[in-house]
Design an enzyme around this catalytic site. Structure first.
Site, PDB file in Angstrom:
ATOM      1  N   ARG A  97      90.626   2.673  52.316  1.00 54.26           N
ATOM      2  CA  ARG A  97      89.996   3.973  52.556  1.00 54.26           C
ATOM      3  C   ARG A  97      88.813   4.087  51.603  1.00 54.26           C
ATOM      4  NH1 ARG A  97      91.272   9.443  50.535  1.00 54.26           N
ATOM      5  NH2 ARG A  97      90.722  11.042  52.078  1.00 54.26           N
ATOM      6  N   ASN A 174      87.734  14.821  53.073  1.00 52.61           N
ATOM      7  CA  ASN A 174      88.818  14.720  52.101  1.00 52.61           C
ATOM      8  C   ASN A 174      89.314  16.103  51.685  1.00 52.61           C
ATOM      9  OD1 ASN A 174      90.353  12.994  50.067  1.00 52.61           O
ATOM     10  ND2 ASN A 174      89.344  14.474  48.730  1.00 52.61           N
ATOM     11  N   GLU A 175      90.621  16.294  51.685  1.00 54.01           N
ATOM     12  CA  GLU A 175      91.281  17.499  51.152  1.00 54.01           C
ATOM     13  C   GLU A 175      90.438  18.751  51.418  1.00 54.01           C
ATOM     14  OE1 GLU A 175      92.208  16.602  47.074  1.00 54.01           O
ATOM     15  OE2 GLU A 175      93.418  14.846  47.607  1.00 54.01           O
ATOM     16  N   HIS A 241      98.489  13.908  51.329  1.00 59.67           N
ATOM     17  CA  HIS A 241      98.314  13.312  50.010  1.00 59.67           C
ATOM     18  C   HIS A 241      99.497  13.727  49.142  1.00 59.67           C
ATOM     19  CE1 HIS A 241      93.643  12.942  50.540  1.00 59.67           C
ATOM     20  NE2 HIS A 241      94.341  12.308  51.475  1.00 59.67           N
ATOM     21  N   TYR A 243     101.179  13.912  45.622  1.00 55.66           N
ATOM     22  CA  TYR A 243     101.136  13.889  44.167  1.00 55.66           C
ATOM     23  C   TYR A 243     102.302  14.719  43.637  1.00 55.66           C
ATOM     24  CZ  TYR A 243      96.677  11.527  44.759  1.00 55.66           C
ATOM     25  OH  TYR A 243      95.707  10.612  45.103  1.00 55.66           O
ATOM     26  N   GLU A 270      96.837   9.302  50.428  1.00 55.01           N
ATOM     27  CA  GLU A 270      96.701   9.101  48.985  1.00 55.01           C
ATOM     28  C   GLU A 270      98.045   9.363  48.331  1.00 55.01           C
ATOM     29  OE1 GLU A 270      93.839  11.351  46.841  1.00 55.01           O
ATOM     30  OE2 GLU A 270      92.227  11.037  48.299  1.00 55.01           O
ATOM     31  N   TRP A 299      95.983   5.643  45.593  1.00 53.21           N
ATOM     32  CA  TRP A 299      94.763   6.064  44.886  1.00 53.21           C
ATOM     33  C   TRP A 299      94.805   5.543  43.461  1.00 53.21           C
ATOM     34  CZ3 TRP A 299      90.386   8.429  46.534  1.00 53.21           C
ATOM     35  CH2 TRP A 299      89.458   8.755  45.523  1.00 53.21           C
TER      36      TRP A 299
END
Length: 347
Positions: A97, A174-175, A241, A243, A270, A299
């Site tokens: 990516r 992105n996001e 994503h 996290y 990610e 990431w």
């Protein structure tokens, strides 16, 4: 602000309490929250070309099921490091990516640069997910731009991407929302998909979740069916994503299974092994992705700022200097080297 700081900024999820609460209690609601019929678009879609969606799965034009496995590379801030794509391939990845910029927050990735990236992807037998990063945290991050602005950028580089549907996935932005204004995610995402399709894009389109990519509000989860149905080609995939919000196996499993059960294509676009907003459960993320045959992209290759330097997969863009996180992603259990299969289009 230096390029390393820019990388760090994209993972901001204010308030660790959100992640802890989701992992501890909200996960049990995820499976029931998305009550939709399995997506079937793509089964008889004459417009499907290259990589496309069939029965909730990403497949190649050959009909082969394709499971994305690889890493992110922050090209927009390190334009002299295009060789990273080959290095990531050498470690076993089938996908990279690649961060681009529409020119709103950082220097614009030009059409010639896009063409160069596409050529490098193909030379290294990689599938490349190209993403515009300037949308990161829209609504909360003052410099961020809308998905509509990102769509305009994509239209401006269409000539460099047409004919590359076998090799390229277009990740619109992105996001695209932070923790403010995210309620507009479904409408704005639908409109951006429509703009790209009207312009002539036939590529698979990838859309990121709001809430700095982590969808702790369930906004993408709840709106996914309508967004998917809005794409006349049926070739939209969803990217979460993971996290600090995903710090326990239950949170990971419930979220991903919700999409799988609904017949909607999902991947982890990610994730990391640590983060300032909490401690992601990378073992659960990779194990669940492998169990469900879903894609994941770690990431990121190199160049993160000092605050999140632990997210570098290698030190100094040197593939011979894998970090602890790099060893885990590429060579650990359920890792890239053991699970990635090269796209059959290159055979």
């Amino acid at each position: 602000m230096n390029s390393g700081k820019r990388v760090a900024a994209m993972h901001r999820v204010p308030g660790r309490r959100v992640g802890v609460a989701l992992a501890a209690g909200v996960a049990v609601t995820l499976g029931a929250a998305l009550s939709v019929q399995p997506a079937t678009a793509g089964e008889s879609d004459a417009r499907a070309v290259g990589l496309h969606v069939e029965n909730g799965r990403l497949v190649e034009s050959t009909g082969n099921d394709f499971v994305i496995r690889g890493a992110n590379h922050a090209h927009a801030w390190f334009t002299d490091q295009l060789g990273a794509l080959g290095d990531i391939k050498e470690l076993g990845a089938n996908t990279v990516r690649v961060v681009l910029s529409s020119g709103h927050q950082w220097e614009r990735t030009t059409p010639d640069q896009v063409a160069e990236i596409v050529a490098e992807c193909k030379a290294n037998r990689l599938i490349c997910v190209l993403e515009v990063h300037d949308t990161t945290g829209y609504g909360e991050q003052s410099a961020a731009v809308s998905l509509d602005a990102a769509a305009d950028y994509w239209v401006s580089v269409l000539g460099e991407l047409q004919g590359e549907e076998d090799h390229i996935i277009v990740n619109i932005g992105n996001e695209p929302f932070g923790n403010t204004g995210y309620e507009a995610w479904s409408a704005d995402t639908t409109a951006a998909i429509g703009k790209l399709r009207d312009a002539g894009f036939e590529h698979t389109i990838m859309v990121d979740a709001p809430n700095w990519g982590q969808d702790w509000t369930g906004t993408m989860r709840d709106g996914a069916q309508d967004v998917y149905a809005s794409d006349p080609t049926g070739n939209t995939v969803f990217s979460i994503h993971m996290y600090g919000v995903y710090n326990a196996p239950g949170a990971v499993e419930e979220y991903l299974n919700t999409f799988v059960d609904a017949g909607l294509p999902i991947l982890v676009g990610e994730f990391g092994h640590n983060h300032s907003d909490g401690d992601p459960d990378e073992d659960a993320i990779m194990a669940t992705a492998e169990q469900l045959d879903l894609g994941y992209l770690g990431w990121s290759w190199s160049g993160n700022s000092s605050e999140v330097g632990y997210l570098d997969l290698v030190n100094g863009f040197d593939p011979a200097q894998l970090t602890e996180w790099g060893e885990r992603l590429f060579h650990g259990e359920n890792g890239v080297a053991a699970t990635a299969e090269e796209a059959t289009i290159y055979n």
